[in-house]
Design an enzyme around this catalytic site. Sequence first.
Site, PDB file in Angstrom:
ATOM      1  N   SER A 150       0.834  -1.205   0.000  1.00  0.00           N
ATOM      2  CA  SER A 150       0.000   0.000   0.000  1.00  0.00           C
ATOM      3  C   SER A 150       0.867   1.252   0.000  1.00  0.00           C
ATOM      4  O   SER A 150       1.956   1.260   0.567  1.00  0.00           O
ATOM      5  CB  SER A 150      -0.886  -0.012   1.252  1.00  0.00           C
ATOM      6  OG  SER A 150      -1.496   1.246   1.446  1.00  0.00           O
TER       7      SER A 150
ATOM      8  N   TYR B 251      -1.966  -0.524  10.851  1.00  0.00           N
ATOM      9  CA  TYR B 251      -2.254  -1.127   9.541  1.00  0.00           C
ATOM     10  C   TYR B 251      -1.072  -0.888   8.605  1.00  0.00           C
ATOM     11  O   TYR B 251      -0.541  -1.827   8.004  1.00  0.00           O
ATOM     12  CB  TYR B 251      -3.529  -0.527   8.925  1.00  0.00           C
ATOM     13  CG  TYR B 251      -3.586  -0.734   7.442  1.00  0.00           C
ATOM     14  CD1 TYR B 251      -3.270   0.293   6.563  1.00  0.00           C
ATOM     15  CD2 TYR B 251      -3.885  -1.988   6.920  1.00  0.00           C
ATOM     16  CE1 TYR B 251      -3.263   0.081   5.198  1.00  0.00           C
ATOM     17  CE2 TYR B 251      -3.881  -2.202   5.554  1.00  0.00           C
ATOM     18  CZ  TYR B 251      -3.563  -1.159   4.697  1.00  0.00           C
ATOM     19  OH  TYR B 251      -3.550  -1.372   3.348  1.00  0.00           O
TER      20      TYR B 251
ATOM     21  N   LYS C 201       1.920  -3.470   6.630  1.00  0.00           N
ATOM     22  CA  LYS C 201       2.297  -3.485   5.206  1.00  0.00           C
ATOM     23  C   LYS C 201       3.805  -3.278   5.076  1.00  0.00           C
ATOM     24  O   LYS C 201       4.487  -3.974   4.326  1.00  0.00           O
ATOM     25  CB  LYS C 201       1.537  -2.410   4.424  1.00  0.00           C
ATOM     26  CG  LYS C 201       0.062  -2.700   4.266  1.00  0.00           C
ATOM     27  CD  LYS C 201      -0.163  -4.019   3.529  1.00  0.00           C
ATOM     28  CE  LYS C 201      -1.640  -4.322   3.358  1.00  0.00           C
ATOM     29  NZ  LYS C 201      -1.878  -5.632   2.707  1.00  0.00           N
TER      30      LYS C 201
HETATM   31  C1  WQD Z   1      -9.356   9.776   0.741  1.00  0.00           C
HETATM   32  C2  WQD Z   1      -9.573  11.268   0.916  1.00  0.00           C
HETATM   33  C3  WQD Z   1      -9.836  11.903   3.205  1.00  0.00           C
HETATM   34  C4  WQD Z   1     -13.687   9.828   3.804  1.00  0.00           C
HETATM   35  C5  WQD Z   1      -6.703   4.822   3.001  1.00  0.00           C
HETATM   36  C6  WQD Z   1      -5.594   3.978   3.570  1.00  0.00           C
HETATM   37  C7  WQD Z   1      -4.857   3.309   2.436  1.00  0.00           C
HETATM   38  C8  WQD Z   1      -5.839   2.527   1.610  1.00  0.00           C
HETATM   39  C9  WQD Z   1      -6.890   3.474   1.041  1.00  0.00           C
HETATM   40  C10 WQD Z   1      -6.088   0.253   2.355  1.00  0.00           C
HETATM   41  C11 WQD Z   1      -8.809  11.843   2.093  1.00  0.00           C
HETATM   42  C12 WQD Z   1     -11.116  12.168   2.423  1.00  0.00           C
HETATM   43  C13 WQD Z   1     -12.502  10.308   3.263  1.00  0.00           C
HETATM   44  C14 WQD Z   1     -14.723  10.742   4.155  1.00  0.00           C
HETATM   45  C15 WQD Z   1     -13.348  12.547   3.403  1.00  0.00           C
HETATM   46  N1  WQD Z   1      -6.481   1.538   2.378  1.00  0.00           N
HETATM   47  N2  WQD Z   1     -12.347  11.651   3.058  1.00  0.00           N
HETATM   48  N3  WQD Z   1     -14.511  12.077   3.931  1.00  0.00           N
HETATM   49  O1  WQD Z   1      -6.990   7.782   3.664  1.00  0.00           O
HETATM   50  O2  WQD Z   1      -6.131   8.161   1.287  1.00  0.00           O
HETATM   51  O3  WQD Z   1      -6.151   5.863   2.231  1.00  0.00           O
HETATM   52  O4  WQD Z   1      -7.557   4.058   2.180  1.00  0.00           O
HETATM   53  O5  WQD Z   1      -5.220  -0.246   1.692  1.00  0.00           O
HETATM   54  O6  WQD Z   1      -3.888   2.436   2.968  1.00  0.00           O
HETATM   55  O7  WQD Z   1      -4.691   4.814   4.250  1.00  0.00           O
HETATM   56  O8  WQD Z   1      -8.307   6.965   1.641  1.00  0.00           O
HETATM   57  O9  WQD Z   1     -10.672   7.104   1.010  1.00  0.00           O
HETATM   58  O10 WQD Z   1     -10.070   7.189   3.479  1.00  0.00           O
HETATM   59  O11 WQD Z   1      -9.566   9.156   2.017  1.00  0.00           O
HETATM   60  O12 WQD Z   1     -13.193  13.774   3.216  1.00  0.00           O
HETATM   61  O13 WQD Z   1     -15.826  10.344   4.670  1.00  0.00           O
HETATM   62  O14 WQD Z   1     -10.960  11.486   1.199  1.00  0.00           O
HETATM   63  O15 WQD Z   1      -9.587  12.962   4.141  1.00  0.00           O
HETATM   64  O16 WQD Z   1      -8.411  13.161   1.748  1.00  0.00           O
HETATM   65  P1  WQD Z   1      -6.857   7.308   2.260  1.00  0.00           P
HETATM   66  P2  WQD Z   1      -9.725   7.553   2.080  1.00  0.00           P
END
Ligand code: WQD
Length: 337
Positions: free
Chosen positions: A125, A149, A153
């Site tokens: 990841s 998590y 990885k």
């Molecule tokens: C994306 C953007 C949030 C939800 C994580 C893990 C990574 C992988 C993918 C497993 C960010 C914003 C999110 C919401 C929001 N997981 N957001 N409101 O954090 O980049 O990555 O998921 O493998 O390892 O770290 O993904 O989709 O959670 O967030 O504003 O309700 O959307 O702040 O900018 P992230 P995400």
Amino acid sequence: MTKILLTGATGYIGSHTWLALVDAGFEVVGVDDFSNSAPAVLPRIARLSGREPVFERLDVGDTAALSALVARERIDAAVHFAASKAVGESMEQPLAYFRNNLGGLISTAQALQANGVHCFVFSSSATVYGTPEALPIPESAPLSTANPYGLTKLHGEQLLRELERCDPRWRIAYLRYFNPVGAHESGDIGEDPRGTPNNLMPYVAQVAIGRRERLQVFGGDYPTPDGTGVRDYVHVMDLAEGHVAALRRLLDGADSMTVNLGTGRGHSVLEVVRAYERASGRRVPYDIAPRRPGDVAACYADVGLAARLLGWRARRDLAAMCEDSWRWQSKNPQGYA
Ligand code: WQD
């Protein structure tokens, strides 16, 4: 035909990779314990792949059972998806994450080694990059993690690199996913998180379909063009095809490789919201909320190595990701339930 073991096979990325592998002419043997996926995926894999899935319900931590399956099925290579993957949950249950993710990886490698199988694709990841110093992020960027998590990885990669050093028969593709989103074009399989979605796109999808009222945008004051977080969203079918490309290289005798799987492009939260509204024809109301602890402002991949080593580039754009996600969500308002 070359036979591939998929662990975590009925999960979001596993199920899509299953279809891409069959499409590419591989035979697939899937295993999953259904701890974060649904048996209902299997008849859909059957319909979409045109063949009865070869599947066994098991916990990859049961080395004896997994080794017996590898022997019986005469597996040639493996793709290891089975792991818990929620950042927030990992901070509440660090030991469960270490045991499941690292213990499961070790057990899977033991089962393969016991049967002379050393061709392995590891689901890593972009989280291993921590807070990027420069963008786009190359595979040579410094590694660090800020949650259990991410640590599983990073340590998973380190553990496998040490295994390779001790036993050069191992040839491993370390695939670092950026933000997987979307669904198979049929709309019959897709992302179906349990409870409240942690990730952006499944949450947006549930607002669009009317299961949730409003999206909370975590932070509107980041140093990005519109103040909201920027990420490298990659279509799950592009990601699946990246696994096929990596397996083909390893089976052709390529050395181990560490490769980013992303598009090389960043999109902000608000860009995703607008793209989803266009794709679905639905409104996605939102509020700007405080930043989420642990989030970085921006993160997107340097994808040069994937093109050079795998001959792979992501082909589907944000509009396609939203259209395919919406088709899945609107055909399956309650997911697989
Ligand atoms: C994306 C953007 C949030 C939800 C994580 C893990 C990574 C992988 C993918 C497993 C960010 C914003 C999110 C919401 C929001 N997981 N957001 N409101 O954090 O980049 O990555 O998921 O493998 O390892 O770290 O993904 O989709 O959670 O967030 O504003 O309700 O959307 O702040 O900018 P992230 P995400």
